[in-house]
Each structure stands twice: as C-alpha cells, then as structure tokens.
Design a protein around this motif. Structure first.
Motif, PDB file in Angstrom:
ATOM      1  N   MET A   1       0.847  -1.192   0.000  1.00  0.00           N
ATOM      2  CA  MET A   1       0.000   0.000   0.000  1.00  0.00           C
ATOM      3  C   MET A   1       0.881   1.240   0.000  1.00  0.00           C
ATOM      4  SD  MET A   1      -3.000   1.024   2.698  1.00  0.00           S
ATOM      5  CE  MET A   1      -3.903  -0.457   2.218  1.00  0.00           C
ATOM      6  N   ASN A   2       0.536   2.234  -0.820  1.00  0.00           N
ATOM      7  CA  ASN A   2       1.321   3.449  -0.945  1.00  0.00           C
ATOM      8  C   ASN A   2       0.911   4.438   0.138  1.00  0.00           C
ATOM      9  OD1 ASN A   2       2.687   5.713  -1.670  1.00  0.00           O
ATOM     10  ND2 ASN A   2       1.946   5.803  -3.771  1.00  0.00           N
ATOM     11  N   HIS A   3       1.813   4.687   1.097  1.00  0.00           N
ATOM     12  CA  HIS A   3       1.546   5.628   2.166  1.00  0.00           C
ATOM     13  C   HIS A   3       2.318   6.927   1.959  1.00  0.00           C
ATOM     14  CE1 HIS A   3      -0.040   2.674   5.493  1.00  0.00           C
ATOM     15  NE2 HIS A   3      -0.579   2.456   4.317  1.00  0.00           N
ATOM     16  N   GLU A   4       2.688   7.232   0.734  1.00  0.00           N
ATOM     17  CA  GLU A   4       3.510   8.410   0.501  1.00  0.00           C
ATOM     18  C   GLU A   4       2.780   9.694   0.859  1.00  0.00           C
ATOM     19  OE1 GLU A   4       4.930   8.383  -3.471  1.00  0.00           O
ATOM     20  OE2 GLU A   4       6.210   6.624  -3.202  1.00  0.00           O
ATOM     21  N   ALA A   5       1.443   9.713   0.764  1.00  0.00           N
ATOM     22  CA  ALA A   5       0.689  10.937   0.994  1.00  0.00           C
ATOM     23  C   ALA A   5       0.134  11.047   2.407  1.00  0.00           C
ATOM     24  CB  ALA A   5      -0.452  11.044  -0.019  1.00  0.00           C
ATOM     25  N   PHE A   6       0.152   9.967   3.172  1.00  0.00           N
ATOM     26  CA  PHE A   6      -0.467  10.016   4.497  1.00  0.00           C
ATOM     27  C   PHE A   6       0.241   9.077   5.464  1.00  0.00           C
ATOM     28  CE2 PHE A   6      -2.752   6.871   1.955  1.00  0.00           C
ATOM     29  CZ  PHE A   6      -2.740   5.754   2.776  1.00  0.00           C
ATOM     30  N   VAL A   7      -0.009   9.304   6.751  1.00  0.00           N
ATOM     31  CA  VAL A   7       0.399   8.398   7.814  1.00  0.00           C
ATOM     32  C   VAL A   7      -0.864   7.732   8.339  1.00  0.00           C
ATOM     33  CG1 VAL A   7       1.347   8.220  10.155  1.00  0.00           C
ATOM     34  CG2 VAL A   7       2.459   9.688   8.458  1.00  0.00           C
TER      35      VAL A   7
ATOM     36  N   PHE B   1       8.610   8.670  10.131  1.00  0.00           N
ATOM     37  CA  PHE B   1       8.253   8.122   8.819  1.00  0.00           C
ATOM     38  C   PHE B   1       8.818   9.059   7.759  1.00  0.00           C
ATOM     39  CE2 PHE B   1       4.806   7.347  11.864  1.00  0.00           C
ATOM     40  CZ  PHE B   1       4.851   5.970  11.948  1.00  0.00           C
ATOM     41  N   GLY B   2      10.062   8.794   7.364  1.00  0.00           N
ATOM     42  CA  GLY B   2      10.704   9.684   6.410  1.00  0.00           C
ATOM     43  C   GLY B   2      10.874  11.071   7.006  1.00  0.00           C
TER      44      GLY B   2
ATOM     45  N   ASP C   1       6.036  17.482  11.582  1.00  0.00           N
ATOM     46  CA  ASP C   1       5.504  16.795  12.755  1.00  0.00           C
ATOM     47  C   ASP C   1       3.985  16.677  12.692  1.00  0.00           C
ATOM     48  OD1 ASP C   1       7.983  16.482  13.833  1.00  0.00           O
ATOM     49  OD2 ASP C   1       7.708  17.864  15.512  1.00  0.00           O
ATOM     50  N   LEU C   2       3.475  15.515  13.055  1.00  0.00           N
ATOM     51  CA  LEU C   2       2.048  15.288  13.237  1.00  0.00           C
ATOM     52  C   LEU C   2       1.832  15.002  14.720  1.00  0.00           C
ATOM     53  CD1 LEU C   2       1.412  12.869  10.208  1.00  0.00           C
ATOM     54  CD2 LEU C   2       1.342  15.373  10.227  1.00  0.00           C
ATOM     55  N   VAL C   3       0.779  15.588  15.293  1.00  0.00           N
ATOM     56  CA  VAL C   3       0.569  15.510  16.735  1.00  0.00           C
ATOM     57  C   VAL C   3      -0.772  14.873  17.058  1.00  0.00           C
ATOM     58  CG1 VAL C   3       0.210  16.860  18.843  1.00  0.00           C
ATOM     59  CG2 VAL C   3       2.055  17.477  17.263  1.00  0.00           C
TER      60      VAL C   3
END
Length: 370
Positions: free
Chosen positions: A1-7, A167-168, A223-225
């Motif tokens: 699955m391509n997670h390049e655009a989301f976590v 993640f990257g 950063d995602l919180v």
C-alpha cells in the motif's frame, strides 16, 4: 500500500487485559482482588462463560484479538496506538480504597505484542492501581517488549514526554493526559519529584494553553501531533460544551487528532478544521462480558479506528471504523444486525456534531464523512 501521501494510525480505545482476561492467559497472576462483590478475578471468567460459553483457557496470546488481527494487518497501519487501562505488574500493593484494581502479569505481555502495538497511552485511572512500584514495573515491562509508553513516568517531565515514531520526513508525536472526570485521582498527578500521570485538573483555556506547550515548544516541520485524553464518564452520549471547546482549542494550538477515551461504548466523532475529535472510543478489550446493567448502550459492540493523516499538514484524509462483538473474551466480526444497529446509533451522534457515517460498499465497516 502506498503511504507516501499520508500516515495511517490504528486506534483502540480502552484495552483492559487484566483481571479476568489475565486469568485465561498462559501466565495468570494472583487472582485476588478487593471488590465488594467479587474477591477473585476468576469470578469475571465465570460470568463471561455463563453468558457465552466456555473459554478454552489457557488461550493463545493472540486469542482475544480474534478477527481484529486480520483487519489490522490488511490495512497496514504505520502506528498502532492503544489506551492500556491496566497495570502490568506482580505488585500486591493495591491502591487503598479504590475498589477496582486492574493488573496483568508481566509474563502475559505477548498478548499486546501479538497485536503489534506500538504505543501504549498510560494516562488513565488504572495505571497506578497497584502503587508506584506497579507503575514502574508497568513502564519497564512494556518498554522491554519494544512498546513505547506515554502519559505516565517517574516525574512530571517524563510523564509529559511524547512517544515518537518517524516516517521519512515526518514524525508522529503522541502525547497523553488524564482528567479527573474519568476517575483519575488528583493525587496521581506526576510532580517534579513524584511519579504519576500527566494530569489536567480542568478543561479551561489556561489548561489547553499549558498542555499545547508540550508539543509546540519542540515542533519541527513535518511533525504530526496526536493528543490522547482519558476523560468523561462511562455511560451516555452527551458531550458538554466545555469538552468541545477544549478539544477545539487543542486543535487551534496545533494538534492533528484528539484521541479521547473512557466511555465504555463509542460516542460521537467531530471533524473540526479538518481534524478529527474522538470524544469517546469505547472499550475494545475488557472482561465485562456477563455483567448486567446499561444494556441499552450495547457495550459488547466494539470499534477499531483507522485514520489517515496527510503527511503535508496533518489534515484528516480518511476515517474508517471497524465493528466487532466481544464474545468469550474474543473479538469477532459483528453480525449484520449489530453492525446496522451500531451504525444507526453512531450516525445519529455524529450528525449532532456535523459529521456522518456511511456504510462501506460491503456493509462491513463505516466511513466518516464531513
């Protein structure tokens, strides 16, 4: 699955693997408890078996997760986050006069690694059920098994520290706190010199500002919180204005997801400024099967939450809810009738928050619309 655009984050509300659950696992601890009506955790196993049939104890470590394991694997989440509502300890120092004290034997830690849990939120009203020694053993046991802990620690600084996954170019930073409305005693608050939980005493604007400083002071681009909050009572769908305002302030201050829990059943979900607010996820795992009362809430029906956050800015991209029923201490796919009942109930509550739930094409899960 391509997670390049989301976590992709898989969320579970309260996961309570102590007491009766602990007794059916391979390394059951001392069953003695201090409740007024049951003195042995084995009593909760008996209640569940009287309702649903024999439980083949000792069960394998992956047993309680049942059909949920395949669903999690199929969605390939980047992070699996739970609110672990039990101490993991051999301690016999039950917190005095609390009444209900949950613990799981450390030998049963593989019940959590079987679900590949990444982060355990500990800022809740059961993590200190077996005292400060029990808290220390809980944290060390989980961390030795490769899981991160958040929301409790040896002092306030440790309790405020986030769990972090990278993640990257993105970091997912998870913070956790507990509110007295869920039963967290104020004496459990971590201080400069005392272990405990990351405690918030009220839902005021000042508290929101102070809490948001925990993630804003060290925030980096990408950063995602997520803020995990143990708050509110066990039963009922009402979400008061103060709670909504508090959640909105957290998002205004940079949180990308508010992960609320404490209610024994799922309650409404709101989307505010493209960020999801889960006011109460409901329990996922516990030993309450066979306990009477509050049947109108169908607390035997459980949910897993699969949330996609945009890597570029943390905005909500997709939100899926996966329904289960707990029987014989095992999660199983909910029946068509139960799925439709839960969908109608939650859709009603979400609509009051200007969101809505749609049944998936096959009717097996729900998708949040906003």
């Amino acid at each position: 699955m391509n997670h390049e655009a989301f976590v992709r984050v898989m969320l579970a509300g309260d996961v309570m693997t102590g007491r009766g659950i602990d007794q059916v696992l391979p390394y059951a601890g001392d069953p003695k408890i201090y409740e007024s009506y049951i003195r042995s955790a084995d009593g909760y196993v008996a209640l569940a078996e009287a309702r649903s049939g024999d439980i083949p104890a000792p069960v394998a470590f992956d047993y309680i997760w049942g059909d949920a394991l395949a669903a999690m694997a199929a969605r390939q989440p980047d992070c699996r986050l739970i609110n672990l509502e039990t101490a993991v300890t051999r301690s016999d120092e039950a917190w005095p006069y609390k009444g209900i004290n949950y613990r799981m034997h450390p030998g049963n830690i593989p019940v959590l690694t079987a679900a590949r849990v990444d982060i355990c939120s500990l800022a809740n009203n059961h993590v200190l059920d077996w005292g400060y020694a029990g808290l220390a053993e809980t944290i060390s046991s989980l961390q030795r098994a490769g899981m991160q802990t958040v929301g409790a620690g040896e002092n306030r600084c440790a309790a405020e520290q986030p769990a972090i996954m990278s993640f990257g170019r993105n970091r997912l930073r998870v913070f956790a706190c507990g509110h007295p409305g869920s039963g967290v005693p104020d004496e459990w608050a971590a201080t400069e010199n005392k272990a405990g939980v990351n405690f918030i005493g009220d839902l005021s604007e000042a508290t929101a500002v102070n809490l948001s400083r925990q993630w804003s002071d060290d925030r980096q681009p990408g950063d995602l919180v997520i803020i995990s909050i143990h708050w509110g009572g066990n039963w009922g769908y009402r979400i008061d204005r103060q709670k909504r305002e508090f959640a909105h302030r957290l998002i205004d201050s940079g949180a990308d997801l508010v992960f609320g829990h404490s209610s024994h059943h799922p309650i409404g979900i709101e989307v505010y400024r493209e960020r999801a607010i889960l006011y109460g996820c409901g329990d996922l795992i516990n030993d309450y099967e066979g306990i009477g009362g509050h049947e109108e809430y169908r607390s035997d029906l459980r949910l897993l939450y699969c949330v996609d956050l945009a890597r570029e800015n943390g905005a909500l991209r997709r939100f899926e809810l996966i329904p289960y029923e707990m029987r014989r201490f095992r999660l199983q796919d909910a029946s068509t009738v139960d799925r439709e009942w839960l969908w109608a109930c939650l859709n009603r509550e979400c609509r009051s928050l200007s969101a809505a739930l749609q049944l998936s094409a096959d009717g097996g899960t729900y998708l949040l619309g906003w």
